[in-house]
Design a protein around this motif. Structure first.
Motif, PDB file in Angstrom:
ATOM      1  N   GLY A 132      -7.936  -7.235  60.968  1.00  0.00           N
ATOM      2  CA  GLY A 132      -8.963  -8.201  60.586  1.00  0.00           C
ATOM      3  C   GLY A 132      -9.971  -7.591  59.623  1.00  0.00           C
ATOM      4  N   MET A 133     -10.350  -6.341  59.855  1.00  0.00           N
ATOM      5  CA  MET A 133     -11.278  -5.660  58.942  1.00  0.00           C
ATOM      6  C   MET A 133     -10.653  -5.520  57.556  1.00  0.00           C
ATOM      7  SD  MET A 133     -12.819  -2.604  61.249  1.00  0.00           S
ATOM      8  CE  MET A 133     -13.163  -2.899  62.960  1.00  0.00           C
ATOM      9  N   ILE A 134      -9.392  -5.166  57.524  1.00  0.00           N
ATOM     10  CA  ILE A 134      -8.710  -5.013  56.236  1.00  0.00           C
ATOM     11  C   ILE A 134      -8.621  -6.364  55.534  1.00  0.00           C
ATOM     12  CG2 ILE A 134      -6.492  -4.445  55.149  1.00  0.00           C
ATOM     13  CD1 ILE A 134      -6.256  -2.182  57.285  1.00  0.00           C
ATOM     14  N   ARG A 135      -8.311  -7.424  56.284  1.00  0.00           N
ATOM     15  CA  ARG A 135      -8.290  -8.771  55.684  1.00  0.00           C
ATOM     16  C   ARG A 135      -9.671  -9.151  55.163  1.00  0.00           C
ATOM     17  NH1 ARG A 135      -5.095  -9.999  60.017  1.00  0.00           N
ATOM     18  NH2 ARG A 135      -6.835 -10.962  61.118  1.00  0.00           N
ATOM     19  N   MET A 136     -10.723  -8.817  55.922  1.00  0.00           N
ATOM     20  CA  MET A 136     -12.085  -9.127  55.507  1.00  0.00           C
ATOM     21  C   MET A 136     -12.418  -8.458  54.174  1.00  0.00           C
ATOM     22  SD  MET A 136     -15.716  -8.373  57.475  1.00  0.00           S
ATOM     23  CE  MET A 136     -14.967  -8.627  59.039  1.00  0.00           C
ATOM     24  N   GLY A 137     -11.839  -7.294  53.961  1.00  0.00           N
ATOM     25  CA  GLY A 137     -12.055  -6.583  52.700  1.00  0.00           C
ATOM     26  C   GLY A 137     -11.177  -7.093  51.575  1.00  0.00           C
ATOM     27  N   GLY A 138     -10.339  -8.076  51.859  1.00  0.00           N
ATOM     28  CA  GLY A 138      -9.500  -8.665  50.823  1.00  0.00           C
ATOM     29  C   GLY A 138      -8.226  -7.894  50.556  1.00  0.00           C
ATOM     30  N   GLY A 139      -7.940  -6.903  51.413  1.00  0.00           N
ATOM     31  CA  GLY A 139      -6.744  -6.095  51.199  1.00  0.00           C
ATOM     32  C   GLY A 139      -5.545  -6.654  51.923  1.00  0.00           C
ATOM     33  N   GLY A 140      -4.370  -6.358  51.406  1.00  0.00           N
ATOM     34  CA  GLY A 140      -3.138  -6.718  52.086  1.00  0.00           C
ATOM     35  C   GLY A 140      -2.859  -5.704  53.176  1.00  0.00           C
ATOM     36  N   ASP A 141      -2.478  -4.507  52.752  1.00  0.00           N
ATOM     37  CA  ASP A 141      -2.189  -3.435  53.697  1.00  0.00           C
ATOM     38  C   ASP A 141      -3.298  -2.397  53.755  1.00  0.00           C
ATOM     39  OD1 ASP A 141       0.221  -4.663  54.060  1.00  0.00           O
ATOM     40  OD2 ASP A 141       1.348  -3.299  52.785  1.00  0.00           O
ATOM     41  N   ALA A 142      -4.223  -2.436  52.789  1.00  0.00           N
ATOM     42  CA  ALA A 142      -5.262  -1.412  52.702  1.00  0.00           C
ATOM     43  C   ALA A 142      -6.452  -1.964  51.926  1.00  0.00           C
ATOM     44  CB  ALA A 142      -4.706  -0.168  51.999  1.00  0.00           C
ATOM     45  N   VAL A 143      -7.571  -1.239  51.984  1.00  0.00           N
ATOM     46  CA  VAL A 143      -8.768  -1.656  51.249  1.00  0.00           C
ATOM     47  C   VAL A 143      -9.224  -0.534  50.317  1.00  0.00           C
ATOM     48  CG1 VAL A 143      -9.593  -3.312  52.958  1.00  0.00           C
ATOM     49  CG2 VAL A 143     -10.316  -0.946  53.124  1.00  0.00           C
ATOM     50  N   SER A 144      -9.768  -0.955  49.190  1.00  0.00           N
ATOM     51  CA  SER A 144     -10.338  -0.023  48.223  1.00  0.00           C
ATOM     52  C   SER A 144     -11.754   0.336  48.652  1.00  0.00           C
ATOM     53  CB  SER A 144     -10.378  -0.678  46.847  1.00  0.00           C
ATOM     54  OG  SER A 144     -11.288  -1.778  46.878  1.00  0.00           O
ATOM     55  N   PHE A 145     -12.382   1.239  47.921  1.00  0.00           N
ATOM     56  CA  PHE A 145     -13.762   1.621  48.187  1.00  0.00           C
ATOM     57  C   PHE A 145     -14.675   0.398  48.092  1.00  0.00           C
ATOM     58  CE2 PHE A 145     -17.880   3.200  46.464  1.00  0.00           C
ATOM     59  CZ  PHE A 145     -18.329   3.817  47.621  1.00  0.00           C
ATOM     60  N   ASP A 146     -14.548  -0.396  47.036  1.00  0.00           N
ATOM     61  CA  ASP A 146     -15.393  -1.582  46.875  1.00  0.00           C
ATOM     62  C   ASP A 146     -15.198  -2.564  48.026  1.00  0.00           C
ATOM     63  OD1 ASP A 146     -16.518  -0.638  44.529  1.00  0.00           O
ATOM     64  OD2 ASP A 146     -15.063  -1.667  43.249  1.00  0.00           O
ATOM     65  N   ALA A 147     -13.968  -2.712  48.482  1.00  0.00           N
ATOM     66  CA  ALA A 147     -13.702  -3.616  49.599  1.00  0.00           C
ATOM     67  C   ALA A 147     -14.336  -3.081  50.881  1.00  0.00           C
ATOM     68  CB  ALA A 147     -12.196  -3.792  49.787  1.00  0.00           C
ATOM     69  N   LEU A 148     -14.311  -1.776  51.085  1.00  0.00           N
ATOM     70  CA  LEU A 148     -14.952  -1.191  52.258  1.00  0.00           C
ATOM     71  C   LEU A 148     -16.454  -1.466  52.219  1.00  0.00           C
ATOM     72  CD1 LEU A 148     -14.716   0.509  54.841  1.00  0.00           C
ATOM     73  CD2 LEU A 148     -15.187   2.513  53.426  1.00  0.00           C
ATOM     74  N   LEU A 149     -17.059  -1.352  51.047  1.00  0.00           N
ATOM     75  CA  LEU A 149     -18.486  -1.658  50.920  1.00  0.00           C
ATOM     76  C   LEU A 149     -18.760  -3.124  51.268  1.00  0.00           C
ATOM     77  CD1 LEU A 149     -19.561   0.316  47.735  1.00  0.00           C
ATOM     78  CD2 LEU A 149     -19.891   0.931  50.142  1.00  0.00           C
ATOM     79  N   ARG A 150     -17.853  -4.029  50.896  1.00  0.00           N
ATOM     80  CA  ARG A 150     -18.021  -5.444  51.256  1.00  0.00           C
ATOM     81  C   ARG A 150     -17.964  -5.628  52.772  1.00  0.00           C
ATOM     82  NH1 ARG A 150     -14.754  -6.327  46.727  1.00  0.00           N
ATOM     83  NH2 ARG A 150     -12.900  -6.623  48.020  1.00  0.00           N
ATOM     84  N   ILE A 151     -17.048  -4.923  53.433  1.00  0.00           N
ATOM     85  CA  ILE A 151     -16.941  -5.008  54.889  1.00  0.00           C
ATOM     86  C   ILE A 151     -18.240  -4.528  55.522  1.00  0.00           C
ATOM     87  CG2 ILE A 151     -15.794  -4.058  56.934  1.00  0.00           C
ATOM     88  CD1 ILE A 151     -13.227  -3.896  55.175  1.00  0.00           C
ATOM     89  N   LEU A 152     -18.742  -3.392  55.057  1.00  0.00           N
ATOM     90  CA  LEU A 152     -19.971  -2.838  55.616  1.00  0.00           C
ATOM     91  C   LEU A 152     -21.171  -3.713  55.314  1.00  0.00           C
ATOM     92  CD1 LEU A 152     -19.417   0.939  54.879  1.00  0.00           C
ATOM     93  CD2 LEU A 152     -19.149  -0.256  57.065  1.00  0.00           C
ATOM     94  N   ALA A 153     -21.196  -4.352  54.149  1.00  0.00           N
ATOM     95  CA  ALA A 153     -22.297  -5.251  53.806  1.00  0.00           C
ATOM     96  C   ALA A 153     -22.339  -6.420  54.770  1.00  0.00           C
ATOM     97  CB  ALA A 153     -22.151  -5.744  52.370  1.00  0.00           C
ATOM     98  N   VAL A 154     -21.193  -6.913  55.194  1.00  0.00           N
ATOM     99  CA  VAL A 154     -21.158  -7.999  56.180  1.00  0.00           C
ATOM    100  C   VAL A 154     -21.746  -7.500  57.482  1.00  0.00           C
ATOM    101  CG1 VAL A 154     -19.622  -9.429  57.586  1.00  0.00           C
ATOM    102  CG2 VAL A 154     -19.245  -9.229  55.122  1.00  0.00           C
ATOM    103  N   ASP A 155     -21.387  -6.287  57.905  1.00  0.00           N
ATOM    104  CA  ASP A 155     -21.923  -5.726  59.145  1.00  0.00           C
ATOM    105  C   ASP A 155     -23.439  -5.582  59.075  1.00  0.00           C
ATOM    106  OD1 ASP A 155     -19.213  -3.462  60.052  1.00  0.00           O
ATOM    107  OD2 ASP A 155     -19.496  -5.597  60.399  1.00  0.00           O
ATOM    108  N   PHE A 156     -23.959  -5.054  57.934  1.00  0.00           N
ATOM    109  CA  PHE A 156     -25.393  -4.888  57.792  1.00  0.00           C
ATOM    110  C   PHE A 156     -26.089  -6.243  57.794  1.00  0.00           C
ATOM    111  CE2 PHE A 156     -24.471  -0.612  56.074  1.00  0.00           C
ATOM    112  CZ  PHE A 156     -25.362   0.122  56.849  1.00  0.00           C
ATOM    113  N   ALA A 157     -25.491  -7.247  57.173  1.00  0.00           N
ATOM    114  CA  ALA A 157     -26.105  -8.567  57.104  1.00  0.00           C
ATOM    115  C   ALA A 157     -26.135  -9.249  58.464  1.00  0.00           C
ATOM    116  CB  ALA A 157     -25.347  -9.443  56.096  1.00  0.00           C
TER     117      ALA A 157
END
Length: 160
Positions: A132-157
């Motif tokens: 689910g975290m990987i999907r939240m980052g927009g990745g299929g099988d993995a997430v890039s650095f920018d996608a990881l930042l998006r995941i963390l931004a959701v957590d901070f928000a």
């Protein structure tokens, strides 16, 4: 101001502290509430992260150690990672954390990378949660650095 004058005093947010505490605890190998040179040496020699020289470890301590006692307390750790002080920006620190998670060096954090990191940080997550975290980052099988930042931004928000 703190005694060194490097950082203005302000209370860390409860949300930020909640998110960063597990990462701090992973690095605090002797569980004394402070990250020492020996703690970082143990972490970077564990096989989980690429080994660093004593000089690199010393630079990391120096960057975060506002009171110049040779140790990094949680408040100092939180300030550096949240970008509220120190020589490195929060983005620089997050890029380094991403490199630690990206064990195979392919520029993406996959299922195994993320699951292993979460377990090491004391945040065990089920397979469905990690996917689910990987999907939240927009990745299929993995997430890039920018996608990881998006995941963390959701957590901070979302807050505590």
């Amino acid at each position: 101001m703190c005694p060194s004058g490097r950082y203005p005093r302000s209370a860390p947010s409860a949300s930020t502290a909640r998110i960063l505490r597990p990462a701090f605890d992973v690095l605090d190998a002797d569980r004394d509430g402070k990250i020492s040179h020996d703690d970082l040496k143990a972490f970077f020699s564990s096989g989980f992260a690429a080994p660093l020289s004593d000089e690199d470890i010393g630079s990391m301590i120096y960057t975060a150690d506002a009171d110049r006692n040779g140790l990094v307390e949680f408040e100092e750790f939180e300030r550096v990672l949240s970008g509220r002080g120190g020589g490195r920006s929060g983005g620089d620190v997050m890029a380094e954390a991403f490199r630690v998670m990206d064990r195979d060096g392919d520029g993406k954090v996959g299922f195994g990378d993320l699951k292993t990191y979460l377990e090491m940080a004391g945040l065990p997550a089920g397979d469905a949660d990690v996917r689910g975290m990987i999907r939240m980052g927009g990745g299929g099988d993995a997430v890039s650095f920018d996608a990881l930042l998006r995941i963390l931004a959701v957590d901070f928000a979302n807050g505590p």
